[in-house]
Enzyme design. Structure first.
Site, PDB file in Angstrom:
ATOM      1  N   GLU A 339       0.843  -1.201   0.000  1.00 40.50           N
ATOM      2  CA  GLU A 339       0.000   0.000   0.000  1.00 40.50           C
ATOM      3  C   GLU A 339       0.880   1.254   0.000  1.00 40.50           C
ATOM      4  OE1 GLU A 339      -2.976   1.309   3.192  1.00 40.50           O
ATOM      5  OE2 GLU A 339      -4.327   0.302   1.818  1.00 40.50           O
ATOM      6  N   HIS A 370       5.762 -26.990   3.018  1.00 33.45           N
ATOM      7  CA  HIS A 370       4.874 -28.045   2.533  1.00 33.45           C
ATOM      8  C   HIS A 370       3.830 -27.489   1.572  1.00 33.45           C
ATOM      9  CE1 HIS A 370       6.589 -30.832   5.424  1.00 33.45           C
ATOM     10  NE2 HIS A 370       6.548 -29.840   6.290  1.00 33.45           N
ATOM     11  N   LYS A 490     -14.041   1.828  -3.414  1.00 36.49           N
ATOM     12  CA  LYS A 490     -15.059   2.159  -2.402  1.00 36.49           C
ATOM     13  C   LYS A 490     -16.240   2.868  -3.062  1.00 36.49           C
ATOM     14  CE  LYS A 490     -11.504   2.846   1.138  1.00 36.49           C
ATOM     15  NZ  LYS A 490     -10.832   3.782   2.031  1.00 36.49           N
TER      16      LYS A 490
HETATM   17  O1  F6P Z   1      -8.854   1.400   2.246  1.00 38.31           O
HETATM   18  C1  F6P Z   1      -7.538   1.450   2.690  1.00 38.31           C
HETATM   19  C2  F6P Z   1      -7.462   2.051   4.052  1.00 38.31           C
HETATM   20  O2  F6P Z   1      -7.717   3.395   3.996  1.00 38.31           O
HETATM   21  C3  F6P Z   1      -6.110   1.781   4.698  1.00 38.31           C
HETATM   22  O3  F6P Z   1      -5.144   2.666   4.303  1.00 38.31           O
HETATM   23  C4  F6P Z   1      -6.481   1.851   6.140  1.00 38.31           C
HETATM   24  O4  F6P Z   1      -5.494   1.275   6.953  1.00 38.31           O
HETATM   25  C5  F6P Z   1      -7.780   1.085   6.136  1.00 38.31           C
HETATM   26  O5  F6P Z   1      -8.401   1.451   4.932  1.00 38.31           O
HETATM   27  C6  F6P Z   1      -8.703   1.372   7.293  1.00 38.31           C
HETATM   28  O6  F6P Z   1      -9.039   2.713   7.358  1.00 38.31           O
HETATM   29  P1  F6P Z   1      -9.656   3.347   8.673  1.00 38.31           P
HETATM   30  O7  F6P Z   1      -8.665   3.159   9.764  1.00 38.31           O
HETATM   31  O8  F6P Z   1      -9.887   4.783   8.355  1.00 38.31           O
HETATM   32  O9  F6P Z   1     -10.936   2.618   8.968  1.00 38.31           O
END
Ligand code: F6P
Length: 526
Positions: A339, A370, A490
């Site tokens: 990431e 394995h 998203k």
């Molecule tokens: O979608 C990726 C992300 O934004 C990550 O970078 C982050 O760690 C995770 O989602 C969770 O985000 P949050 O802590 O804002 O719920």
């Protein structure tokens, strides 16, 4: 060097271990099974200098806003700076904020450990469920497993569980096994807008409502703690102010286990051990800041990775811990590295014309032997590997069986990196073997040897990989602290909710998505 075999390098210099192994505090890194020579080292130094690694390092550690796409610094190192030290951000010493936050955390931990924090029926809390995902899950989850041997001073163990998956299967199964009266949920989300986490949180509250008949006010006060950089959203959800732990936008999600996101760790191992972990990470920060290029562990780890990826054309990286307590380390590093450095646009906004982060995956080494080691030994892919093992384990017990199991594990760790490097040349009559039984070797690896797995050495280990990731981002000229590549998914998922719920007909979708949607609808009608 692409055509040089590791067995030749070891023949030329039997003292490679002395030349290429280096130590800091409780960690030793052995780079001798990497395909490097003194000339490689000197060329990599020139590359690092050309990319101004030292300047970038100072900018990172001093709190410059180097996360330019989000216009903020990346100050996870401040989270482990010792009390009394200073790091000024806009003229304000943020170490004081960090220490105040640790004190709040400590207060919560004490109230839970001492049995003062009680559920709606008056029973003390003995079970914690952390609800979070990505950086709000992987770090604490990994750490609780890694440090599972550490006992609380009281000798008691809190049950700490983790729920992350959106589909509800984890939480549904877990809730079936828990008692609502003594279960406390930590809602961990930097943004407090992540739908995965909020959906699980709502399911948890509904479970409590059904079981207790208590008011939301009581349930929110006694059964939920919020950890977030977004206080208003925590309040909106119903978390009372004194059950909110905050952190800052200058802490990236995947760099946040040192902040209040680490609350489950502190609850599991105790606040003093949590601070030992911070001290280990800080020791590595200081080493990163001060050690010269040649003996700087994160710098070498990062630069040798660049060497493998960009010069030896190796694009797969396996993380292989030889200790079951580190079973979640590969998943953690997948997020940390992919990431952070899984980018193809430079800081100047140009498409890069070189490779960046490789594919990273892994598994507890003896289990992976394995499963996928066949490919490492005889497949067509070049893979670089990190072997990670503690030298000592069970040494302070009188359990000879477990001690023997540890010795066996170390034997496997050394055997695998040896064969991967040297192939079957280590055998006397190797050339007479049929071709399908040959091992060509020359797969480079680094061995990370920990004195033993303690909160301190574990803190060092994770900080090592954080800085390694940063070093590589500097060489690749990318910003490792944003993650725009996760946003469109998203948005798209939100858009697809409507056609899935038949609120729209999905006519504007591509053929595949439309076909799948229609099939799902048909199957749901059965
Ligand atoms: O979608 C990726 C992300 O934004 C990550 O970078 C982050 O760690 C995770 O989602 C969770 O985000 P949050 O802590 O804002 O719920």
């Amino acid at each position: 060097m692409r055509h040089v075999h590791l067995k030749e390098l070891f023949q030329q210099d039997p003292n490679r271990f002395q030349t290429y192994s280096m130590r800091n505090e409780q960690l030793l890194l052995d780079f001798s099974k990497q395909r490097i020579t003194p000339e490689t080292q000197s060329l990599l130094k020139t590359l690092a200098d050309t990319c101004q690694l030292d300047t970038w390092k100072s900018r990172l550690l001093s709190g410059d806003a180097i996360n330019t796409s989000e216009n903020r610094p990346a100050l996870h190192t401040a989270l482990r700076q010792p009390q009394g030290s200073e790091l000024l951000l806009d003229g304000h010493n943020i170490v004081d904020d960090v220490q105040a936050n640790l004190a709040h955390m400590s207060d919560i931990v004490n109230r839970i450990h001492s049995g003062q924090w009680r559920g709606y029926s008056g029973l003390p809390i003995d079970t914690i469920v952390n609800i979070g995902v990505g950086g709000s899950d992987l770090g604490p989850y990994m750490s609780c497993r890694a440090l599972s041997d550490a006992q609380l001073a009281s000798g008691k163990k809190l049950n700490v569980h983790f729920v992350s998956s959106m589909d509800g299967s984890q939480i549904a199964d877990l809730l079936d096994t828990l008692l609502p009266t003594s279960t406390l949920f930590i809602l961990s989300s930097k943004s407090f807008t992540t739908i995965d986490t909020l959906s699980n949180a709502n399911t948890a509250r509904e479970w409590l409502r059904n079981a207790s008949g208590a008011s939301d006010d009581i349930l929110n006060r006694r059964h939920f703690i919020g950890v977030s950089a977004n206080a208003p959203k925590m309040t909106e959800w119903g978390i009372p102010e004194n059950s909110q732990l905050n952190f800052w936008d200058w802490t990236g999600g995947r760099y946040s286990m040192w902040s209040a996101i680490g609350l489950p760790i502190a609850l599991r191992i105790g606040m003093s051990r949590f601070k030992e972990m911070l001290a280990g990470a800080h020791a590595m920060d200081e080493h990163f800041r001060t050690a010269p290029f040649e003996s700087n562990l994160p710098t070498q780890l990062g630069m040798i990775g660049v060497w493998n990826i960009n010069f030896l054309d190796i694009h797969a990286h396996a993380i292989l811990p030889y200790d079951g307590r580190l079973s979640h380390l590969p998943a953690y590093l997948e997020q940390l590295e992919m990431e952070s450095d899984g980018k193809s646009v430079s800081r100047q906004g140009k498409e890069v014309d070189y490779r960046t982060c490789p594919i990273i995956w892994g598994e507890v080494g003896p289990n992976a032997q394995h499963a996928f080691y066949q490919l490492l030994h005889q497949g067509t892919e070049s893979v670089m590997c990190d072997f990670i093992a503690p030298a000592r384990r069970y040494h302070d017990t009188d359990n000879a069986d477990l001690q023997q199991q540890h010795t066996l594990t170390l034997a496997n760790c050394l055997a695998q990196s040896r064969i991967l490097a040297l192939g079957d040349s280590v055998l006397e009559d190797n050339e007479s073997a049929p071709v399908h039984m040959r091992y060509r070797g020359n797969q480079p690896s680094t061995t990370v040897l920990m004195d033993e797995l303690t909160p301190f050495s574990f803190g060092q280990l994770i900080s090592l990989y954080e800085h390694k990731t940063f070093v590589q981002s500097v060489i690749w000229d990318i910003n490792p602290f944003d993650q725009w590549g996760v946003e469109l998914g998203k948005k798209m998922a939100t858009n697809l909710l409507k056609p899935l719920m038949k609120e729209t007909d999905g006519a504007d979708l591509d053929g595949s998505s439309k076909g799948l949607l229609d099939t799902i609808h048909a199957l749901q009608e059965v």
